[in-house]
Scaffold this motif. Structure first.
Motif, PDB file in Angstrom:
ATOM      1  N   LYS A 154      -3.177   3.134   3.016  1.00 11.25           N
ATOM      2  CA  LYS A 154      -2.846   1.743   3.352  1.00 11.25           C
ATOM      3  C   LYS A 154      -3.738   0.764   2.596  1.00 11.25           C
ATOM      4  O   LYS A 154      -3.252  -0.205   1.985  1.00 11.25           O
ATOM      5  CB  LYS A 154      -2.999   1.539   4.860  1.00 11.25           C
ATOM      6  CG  LYS A 154      -2.781   0.097   5.312  1.00 11.25           C
ATOM      7  CD  LYS A 154      -3.026  -0.029   6.805  1.00 11.25           C
ATOM      8  CE  LYS A 154      -2.901  -1.486   7.246  1.00 11.25           C
ATOM      9  NZ  LYS A 154      -3.182  -1.643   8.706  1.00 11.25           N
ATOM     10  N   ILE A 155      -5.056   1.011   2.602  1.00 11.43           N
ATOM     11  CA  ILE A 155      -5.991   0.075   1.967  1.00 11.43           C
ATOM     12  C   ILE A 155      -5.814   0.068   0.455  1.00 11.43           C
ATOM     13  O   ILE A 155      -5.816  -0.995  -0.179  1.00 11.43           O
ATOM     14  CB  ILE A 155      -7.438   0.437   2.345  1.00 11.43           C
ATOM     15  CG1 ILE A 155      -7.669   0.181   3.835  1.00 11.43           C
ATOM     16  CG2 ILE A 155      -8.425  -0.372   1.517  1.00 11.43           C
ATOM     17  CD1 ILE A 155      -9.050   0.580   4.330  1.00 11.43           C
ATOM     18  N   ILE A 156      -5.635   1.237  -0.149  1.00 13.08           N
ATOM     19  CA  ILE A 156      -5.480   1.292  -1.604  1.00 13.08           C
ATOM     20  C   ILE A 156      -4.198   0.587  -2.040  1.00 13.08           C
ATOM     21  O   ILE A 156      -4.186  -0.133  -3.051  1.00 13.08           O
ATOM     22  CB  ILE A 156      -5.500   2.752  -2.091  1.00 13.08           C
ATOM     23  CG1 ILE A 156      -6.922   3.312  -1.984  1.00 13.08           C
ATOM     24  CG2 ILE A 156      -5.012   2.862  -3.533  1.00 13.08           C
ATOM     25  CD1 ILE A 156      -7.064   4.745  -2.398  1.00 13.08           C
ATOM     26  N   LEU A 157      -3.122   0.753  -1.293  1.00 11.66           N
ATOM     27  CA  LEU A 157      -1.871   0.053  -1.624  1.00 11.66           C
ATOM     28  C   LEU A 157      -2.036  -1.454  -1.463  1.00 11.66           C
ATOM     29  O   LEU A 157      -1.492  -2.234  -2.259  1.00 11.66           O
ATOM     30  CB  LEU A 157      -0.724   0.574  -0.750  1.00 11.66           C
ATOM     31  CG  LEU A 157      -0.266   2.010  -1.037  1.00 11.66           C
ATOM     32  CD1 LEU A 157       0.809   2.437  -0.049  1.00 11.66           C
ATOM     33  CD2 LEU A 157       0.258   2.130  -2.473  1.00 11.66           C
ATOM     34  N   ASN A 158      -2.773  -1.880  -0.431  1.00  8.31           N
ATOM     35  CA  ASN A 158      -3.047  -3.311  -0.254  1.00  8.31           C
ATOM     36  C   ASN A 158      -3.890  -3.852  -1.409  1.00  8.31           C
ATOM     37  O   ASN A 158      -3.656  -4.979  -1.888  1.00  8.31           O
ATOM     38  CB  ASN A 158      -3.767  -3.551   1.066  1.00  8.31           C
ATOM     39  CG  ASN A 158      -2.859  -3.390   2.271  1.00  8.31           C
ATOM     40  OD1 ASN A 158      -1.631  -3.438   2.129  1.00  8.31           O
ATOM     41  ND2 ASN A 158      -3.419  -3.187   3.446  1.00  8.31           N
ATOM     42  N   MET A 159      -4.855  -3.064  -1.849  1.00 10.22           N
ATOM     43  CA  MET A 159      -5.669  -3.464  -3.010  1.00 10.22           C
ATOM     44  C   MET A 159      -4.789  -3.628  -4.242  1.00 10.22           C
ATOM     45  O   MET A 159      -4.909  -4.605  -4.996  1.00 10.22           O
ATOM     46  CB  MET A 159      -6.755  -2.417  -3.274  1.00 10.22           C
ATOM     47  CG  MET A 159      -7.895  -2.418  -2.277  1.00 10.22           C
ATOM     48  SD  MET A 159      -8.991  -0.961  -2.426  1.00 10.22           S
ATOM     49  CE  MET A 159      -9.573  -1.132  -4.125  1.00 10.22           C
ATOM     50  N   HIS A 160      -3.887  -2.676  -4.460  1.00 12.99           N
ATOM     51  CA  HIS A 160      -2.989  -2.726  -5.616  1.00 12.99           C
ATOM     52  C   HIS A 160      -2.130  -3.993  -5.594  1.00 12.99           C
ATOM     53  O   HIS A 160      -1.882  -4.611  -6.645  1.00 12.99           O
ATOM     54  CB  HIS A 160      -2.097  -1.487  -5.633  1.00 12.99           C
ATOM     55  CG  HIS A 160      -0.930  -1.585  -6.568  1.00 12.99           C
ATOM     56  ND1 HIS A 160      -1.061  -1.516  -7.937  1.00 12.99           N
ATOM     57  CD2 HIS A 160       0.407  -1.794  -6.316  1.00 12.99           C
ATOM     58  CE1 HIS A 160       0.135  -1.655  -8.499  1.00 12.99           C
ATOM     59  NE2 HIS A 160       1.026  -1.827  -7.546  1.00 12.99           N
ATOM     60  N   ASN A 161      -1.674  -4.382  -4.421  1.00 16.53           N
ATOM     61  CA  ASN A 161      -0.766  -5.532  -4.291  1.00 16.53           C
ATOM     62  C   ASN A 161      -1.499  -6.875  -4.309  1.00 16.53           C
ATOM     63  O   ASN A 161      -0.847  -7.921  -4.345  1.00 16.53           O
ATOM     64  CB  ASN A 161       0.046  -5.410  -2.997  1.00 16.53           C
ATOM     65  CG  ASN A 161       1.028  -4.249  -3.048  1.00 16.53           C
ATOM     66  OD1 ASN A 161       1.610  -3.967  -4.098  1.00 16.53           O
ATOM     67  ND2 ASN A 161       1.218  -3.568  -1.923  1.00 16.53           N
ATOM     68  N   TYR A 162      -2.833  -6.845  -4.285  1.00 13.66           N
ATOM     69  CA  TYR A 162      -3.607  -8.077  -4.328  1.00 13.66           C
ATOM     70  C   TYR A 162      -3.683  -8.572  -5.770  1.00 13.66           C
ATOM     71  O   TYR A 162      -4.263  -7.925  -6.637  1.00 13.66           O
ATOM     72  CB  TYR A 162      -5.009  -7.809  -3.759  1.00 13.66           C
ATOM     73  CG  TYR A 162      -5.927  -9.008  -3.771  1.00 13.66           C
ATOM     74  CD1 TYR A 162      -5.509 -10.249  -3.289  1.00 13.66           C
ATOM     75  CD2 TYR A 162      -7.227  -8.890  -4.256  1.00 13.66           C
ATOM     76  CE1 TYR A 162      -6.360 -11.329  -3.301  1.00 13.66           C
ATOM     77  CE2 TYR A 162      -8.097  -9.977  -4.251  1.00 13.66           C
ATOM     78  CZ  TYR A 162      -7.657 -11.198  -3.779  1.00 13.66           C
ATOM     79  OH  TYR A 162      -8.492 -12.276  -3.793  1.00 13.66           O
TER      80      TYR A 162
END
Length: 261
Positions: A211-219
């Motif tokens: 979840k966190i890595i995907l959120n980082m990618h989308n930032y």
């Protein structure tokens, strides 16, 4: 100059090894260090991959990060080695292999390796102990998530140390997943190392990591405001913990209100 020396693979753990962008001869020596001493196999997406003696399983993208070169410079260098018949390359959809030609010429047998390991390990540990405190402090000071106000982001930070091959199967799969699902994270100036990934799996649930890595990618501002994948992940994980604590607190207050009514 005649003669030769045996070079212990553990030299890559010395803080000075990744301190600056590599020269061409350093890159060549690094390939010799990373080459497998004996064959091993692992699985990627259900396919068995065999990496033989004298081979390196590493993409040009990862070599670029390791040597702190542009991808084009890595390709030119590998082409030069291949034209000089120093290496051979094999590439598939799953993996890139580099084979050192005449690898056995660079080896001196198990007895020499054992003696060299004993002597070099002692010397390397002494040198590492002497340098660790200063160099690690420099690394921590240089790798910052935001530049100081009115200042410029530092570009001369010491590269985070990378562990030598062989990589674990889990780390290879993690890199493949990152490249496919979160390429913006894999392109950060200081990507995840194998040790950092191992620590993530010990400290956090897999679903939260994803979840966190995907959120980082989308930032959108990820690579403008952050340089270290690991430090950024842990900062976002702290925020996630605070959100969960806040939600639990609100839920408890609501339950108390309902009980008092």
């Amino acid at each position: 100059m005649d003669g030769w020396i045996s070079l212990y693979r553990k030299i890559v753990e010395n803080p000075m090894y990744f301190e600056e962008p590599f020269t061409k001869i350093q890159a060549w020596i690094d390939l010799l260090i990373m080459a497998e001493y004996k064959s091993r196999d692992f699985h990627i997406r259900g396919n068995k991959i065999i990496v033989g003696r004298g081979q390196i399983a590493m993409s040009t993208e990862n070599l670029s990060k390791r040597w702190r070169w542009s991808n084009c410079k890595v390709v030119r260098f590998l082409n030069r080695l291949e034209n000089a018949q120093q290496i051979r390359r094999q590439k598939s959809k799953l993996i890139s292999l580099i084979s050192i030609v005449n690898y056995d010429i660079y080896q001196t047998g198990e007895l020499t390796e054992r003696i060299t390991n004993e002597l070099t390990d002692e010397l390397t540990n002494e040198l590492t102990d002497e340098l660790t405190s200063n160099n690690i402090n420099n690394i921590n000071n240089n790798i910052k998530e935001k530049p100081p106000k009115g200042g410029k982001k530092k570009t001369d930070a010491v590269a985070s140390p990378h562990t030598p091959l062989p990589f674990s199967d889990r780390f290879i799969l993690f890199q493949d997943w990152l490249k496919d699902k979160a390429p913006n994270v894999s392109k950060m100036q200081y990507p995840f190392t194998e040790k950092e990934v191992d620590k993530l799996y010990k400290d956090f649930p897999r679903e939260l990591i994803k979840k966190i890595i995907l959120n980082m990618h989308n930032y959108k501002e990820l690579n403008k405001k952050n340089v270290s994948a690991n430090l950024t992940f842990r900062k976002w994980a702290d925020k996630e913990d605070k959100k969960q604590d806040s939600s639990k607190s609100k839920l408890q207050k609501n339950l108390q209100l309902l009980q008092n009514e």
